[in-house]
Design a protein around this motif. Sequence first.
Motif, mmCIF file in Angstrom:
data_model
loop_
_atom_site.group_PDB
_atom_site.id
_atom_site.type_symbol
_atom_site.label_atom_id
_atom_site.label_comp_id
_atom_site.label_asym_id
_atom_site.label_seq_id
_atom_site.Cartn_x
_atom_site.Cartn_y
_atom_site.Cartn_z
ATOM 1 N N GLY A 1 0.804 -1.191 -0.008
ATOM 2 C CA GLY A 1 0.030 0.022 0.043
ATOM 3 C C GLY A 1 0.724 1.218 0.002
ATOM 4 O O GLY A 1 0.612 2.112 -0.835
ATOM 5 N N LEU A 2 1.814 1.623 0.949
ATOM 6 C CA LEU A 2 2.587 2.498 0.878
ATOM 7 C C LEU A 2 3.724 2.774 -0.269
ATOM 8 O O LEU A 2 3.964 3.819 -0.446
ATOM 9 C CB LEU A 2 3.375 2.615 2.197
ATOM 10 N N ALA A 3 4.059 1.353 -0.767
ATOM 11 C CA ALA A 3 4.886 1.359 -1.953
ATOM 12 C C ALA A 3 4.318 2.033 -2.921
ATOM 13 O O ALA A 3 4.856 2.832 -3.810
ATOM 14 C CB ALA A 3 5.371 -0.027 -2.014
ATOM 15 N N ILE A 4 2.865 1.621 -3.097
ATOM 16 C CA ILE A 4 2.198 2.289 -4.361
ATOM 17 C C ILE A 4 2.103 3.791 -4.117
ATOM 18 O O ILE A 4 2.035 4.561 -4.879
ATOM 19 C CB ILE A 4 0.694 1.715 -4.406
ATOM 20 N N VAL A 5 1.892 4.141 -2.798
ATOM 21 C CA VAL A 5 1.666 5.725 -2.523
ATOM 22 C C VAL A 5 2.951 6.324 -2.909
ATOM 23 O O VAL A 5 2.803 7.450 -3.483
ATOM 24 C CB VAL A 5 1.298 5.986 -0.900
ATOM 25 N N ALA A 6 3.944 5.780 -2.467
ATOM 26 C CA ALA A 6 5.347 6.589 -2.925
ATOM 27 C C ALA A 6 5.664 6.672 -4.317
ATOM 28 O O ALA A 6 5.913 7.742 -4.964
ATOM 29 C CB ALA A 6 6.458 5.933 -2.338
ATOM 30 N N LYS A 7 5.243 5.656 -5.222
ATOM 31 C CA LYS A 7 5.465 5.646 -6.499
ATOM 32 C C LYS A 7 4.453 6.625 -7.409
ATOM 33 O O LYS A 7 4.888 7.027 -8.174
ATOM 34 C CB LYS A 7 5.297 4.101 -7.056
ATOM 35 N N ALA A 8 3.099 6.564 -6.909
ATOM 36 C CA ALA A 8 2.271 7.577 -7.379
ATOM 37 C C ALA A 8 2.650 8.930 -7.074
ATOM 38 O O ALA A 8 2.531 9.749 -7.785
ATOM 39 C CB ALA A 8 0.830 7.067 -6.888
ATOM 40 N N VAL A 9 3.005 9.262 -5.858
ATOM 41 C CA VAL A 9 3.405 10.504 -5.632
ATOM 42 C C VAL A 9 4.601 10.879 -6.453
ATOM 43 O O VAL A 9 4.437 12.110 -6.867
ATOM 44 C CB VAL A 9 3.782 10.457 -3.847
ATOM 45 N N ALA A 10 5.468 9.935 -6.656
ATOM 46 C CA ALA A 10 6.624 10.501 -7.687
ATOM 47 C C ALA A 10 6.200 10.666 -9.028
ATOM 48 O O ALA A 10 6.735 11.607 -9.661
ATOM 49 C CB ALA A 10 7.765 9.248 -7.484
ATOM 50 N N LEU A 11 5.289 9.691 -9.414
ATOM 51 C CA LEU A 11 4.716 10.081 -10.699
ATOM 52 C C LEU A 11 3.839 11.116 -10.943
ATOM 53 O O LEU A 11 4.221 11.970 -11.903
ATOM 54 C CB LEU A 11 3.658 8.858 -11.081
ATOM 55 N N LEU A 12 3.080 11.626 -10.141
ATOM 56 C CA LEU A 12 2.621 13.051 -9.965
ATOM 57 C C LEU A 12 3.462 14.276 -9.712
ATOM 58 O O LEU A 12 3.027 15.245 -9.725
ATOM 59 C CB LEU A 12 1.273 13.096 -9.006
#
Length: 823
Positions: free
Chosen positions: A643-654
Motif C-alpha cells: 500500500g505505501l509502496a504504491i503511495v510512494a510511486k504514485a506521489v513520484a509519478l505525479l
Amino acid sequence: MKRQSDFVSRAKALRSEAEHRLKNAAPVADEALSADDAQRLVHELRVHQIELEMQNESLREALAEVEAGQRFVDLYEFAPVAYFSLAADSEIRLANLAGARLLDYDRMSLQRPRLDTYVADQDLPAFNAILTQALASDALQSGEIRLHRRPGEPFVTVRIDALADRKTQVCNLALSDITENKRLEQLARQADHYRQAMLDNIPCLVWLKDEESRFLAVNTAFAQAFAWPSPEALLGKSDFDIAPPEVAEGYRADDRWVLENSRRKYLEERLQVAGQERWFEVSKSPVAMDGRIVGTAGFARDITRQREMTERLRDSEAFNIAIINSLTAQVVVLDEKGLIVTANEAWERFVGENYGVDLAKYEQGLHYCSACASAVGQPCKRPECGVWKAIEDVLLGYRSSVTMDYCSDLFGKTYWFRMNVDALPAPRRGAVVVHEDITALKLAVDQQKAAKAQAEQADQAKSRFLAAASHDLRQPLFAMSLYVGMLKKKLAPADATLANNLTSCVSSLNELLTDLLDISKLDAGVVQAEVRNFPLAELLDKLISIHAPEAALKGLRLRYVPSRLTVRTDPVLFRRIVGNLIANAIRYTEQGGIVVGCRYRQGKVWLAVYDSGIGIPEDSIGKIFEEFSQLGTGERNRGSGLGLAIVAKAVALLGLTMRVDSRVGKGSVFAIELPLGRASEVEAREKGKPRPLRIALAEDNVAVLDAMCCALEDLGHEVVGAETGKALLQQLGDKAPDVVISDYRLDDGETGFDVIEAVRAVFGETLPAMLLTGDTDPKLMRSMADRGVVVQHKPVEIEALQACIDALTERRGGGLNDWVLRD
C-alpha cells in the motif's frame, strides 16, 4: 626756560620802575643818623635783602612747578590714551580729551556721568571688581571690558588699567581701545580654525615642518595616530617626540634629502598606529617661500587595506590559476581579435602533443586558428563544423555564450569535443573558450540510448503481459469467490469458521493481485497521469464514506475538515494515494481516531492524514515505503505490504511531495503537498462569486499591478494597490484589509516581507499575508513559513490565487484550527 626769561625781564622792569618813582618822589630831609641807628639800618637792609632773595627763590620754584604742571596737563589732555579719574561710585571726576571722545560726552557739562553706565551689562561685574580692588589696594588692577557710547551702536573693547590715589580717594583709569586688535585676533583665530578644518578634512595624515624638522602644523588624524591629545600639542615638537630614536632619525634623513634636492619623495612605511602596525603611502615635498626652501610638507595615506587586498588578489589569482590548470578541459582566453591571451596547462599540453611543442610554447599572441592550423581536419579548416563561426559570434557581441558539440579527426581517430564559449565580463572584450573531450561520454550516451531502446521493448512486453495477467488471473479468482460463497451455504454451522477463513484468503489474494498489478504498472511506466482540476471535497466525501464502516467496526472515529479548494492533478491516482493512507491509518490504529484535512506549512497547502495509532520508529520510516514491508504482527499484517509502496510511486509519478512525522505510541501524520488548481466554470456558477474582501496589494510592476487589480475586482473584491509599502499604508488609511498580498522583490531593495511587516505593525500581527515570487530558494520558503506567510510561485492562475485567499481568510476565522493536531 621761556617762562624763566620772562620772569627776569619782568624783575628788571620792576626795578627800573622803582628807581623812576624814587626820583620823582618828594625830597626827604636828611637827618643825621647815629652810629647805632646806621648799624641797625644796615642790618635791616641786609635782612630785607635776604628776605627778598628768598622770596625770589620761592617765586622761581613756584614758577618751575607751574611750568611742570602745565606740561603734565598738556600730556594728560592730549594723550592718545583715554584717562579718567573716578569716584568710588564710578562717577567721572576728571577725563582727558581722548576719554571724552571715547565716551562722546561734553566735559563742560555740569552733569558728571558714571562710567559704569557705559559698560556692557555682561562686563559690569568685572568692571566693579577692578574698581573695588584698585581702591582697596595700591596695586595696579587690569582687565578688559566692553563700552558703548549710546544704544544701538557697536561695542568698543578696551583694556583698563586702574590705580588708586590715596590722597584724593579717586581711582585713576587708563583705557586703551583694543577693538581693532580683538578683531584682528578673531580673524587670526578664524584663519587658524579654517586651516585646521582644511587639514582635518584631508583623508590622510598631514603635517608641515620647518627646516629643523619641527612641526608647524598637523591635522587631527596625525595627532591621533601618534596618540597626542590635539594638533596644537604637537606644534614645535619634532620626530623624536613621536617616534623611537632610530625611526625618528629615518624621518629626519628623508626631510634632509627633500630639502637638499628640492624634490618630492615617495615611499611606503610601516607605522605603529593605535597599537597596530599599519602601512602608509608617504609623500614628502619641499615648501618654498619667496624662492627659498623653508620646510617640508608631508602626506601619509593608509594603504593597509589596499595591500591586504592586493595580497588576497595575488593569492586568489594563484588559486584560480591552480584551479584552471587542474581542469582536464582545455581552456583558452581570447581577446576581441581572436588572439590568444592565456591558456591553461591542459590546452598547452594538448597543443604540444598534437601540433608541436614550439607552437604551445609561443602560443600567446597567436590567432586561435593558428594554434591548430598544422593539424589536418581541424574544425577551423572545415567550414561546415562552425566552430570558429560560433567563437566569432561571441567576440562580435552577437551572442553572449555558445555551447556546441563537434567531432575532429586526429591521426586517423575520431574525437568528440564539447565547446563552451562565454564572453568576458564588461568592460573587457574577448571570450573564454573551453574544449572538453567527450568522446567517452558520447560512446556512453550511444550505449545508453541502445539500452533504453531495449528497456522500452522490455517494458512493452511487460505491459502486454500485465494486460493479459490482469484478465486471465481475475477470472479464476472471481470463480473461486463464487464457489466459496456456495460452499458457505452448504457447510454445517460448525464449519463456519473454516468458510470465513477461506473467504478472507480469497479477499487477500484478490487485494494482493490488485496491488501487484498496480505496482507493476507503476514500475513499468505504463501509467499515464491525466491531470485535471477537481474539487477536493468530492474526493474526500467518497473516501470517507468508503472507509467509515471499517473504522466504525474498530470503534474508531473517522472525520475530515471540509475544504473548498480545487486540486489540479490526476484524480484517480490521487484518490488511490489518499485511500491507501486512510486504510493504513485505520489498520494501525486501535483507539482514538483518524482526521483528514488541509493545513498550511512552509507557504504551501498540504492534505494531511492524522492518526492516533502505534506510531513508527524513526529508523523505520524509510522502510515502510519498500515493497512487501509491514510493521507489527497479527491482524495488522493482513494486507499485501504494497500500500505505501504504491503511495510512494504514485506521489513520484505525479511530481508531488510527501512528508511523514511519527512518534511511537502517539500516532503518525502523512501529508501530501496539494497542487492548487482552477475551479471549473460549472463549479464557479454553483458556488457563485467569492466573499468580497478588502485586499492590500503591493507590486512594483505597474502593468502587473493593474492586471491583478482588475482580475481581483472582477471577483468582487476591493483592491488597494500600490508600488511601495509606504504608498500602500497611505492608501489604506485607518481601514484594515482582510489580507495583504505582495510581490517579493520590489524597487530600491524593499521586499514583500518588509511590506507585510509594516502593514501588520499597523493592523495586527495575525493579518493573513501572501507573497508572490519566482524565487524557489528553500531558505526563503522556510523563512516565510516561520513568519506565518504563505508563498505562491509565479505565474499563478487567478482561480488558484482566489483559492489560496479563501483558505487564508478561513484559517484566520478559526476553521482549520479545529482539526490541527498538536505535537
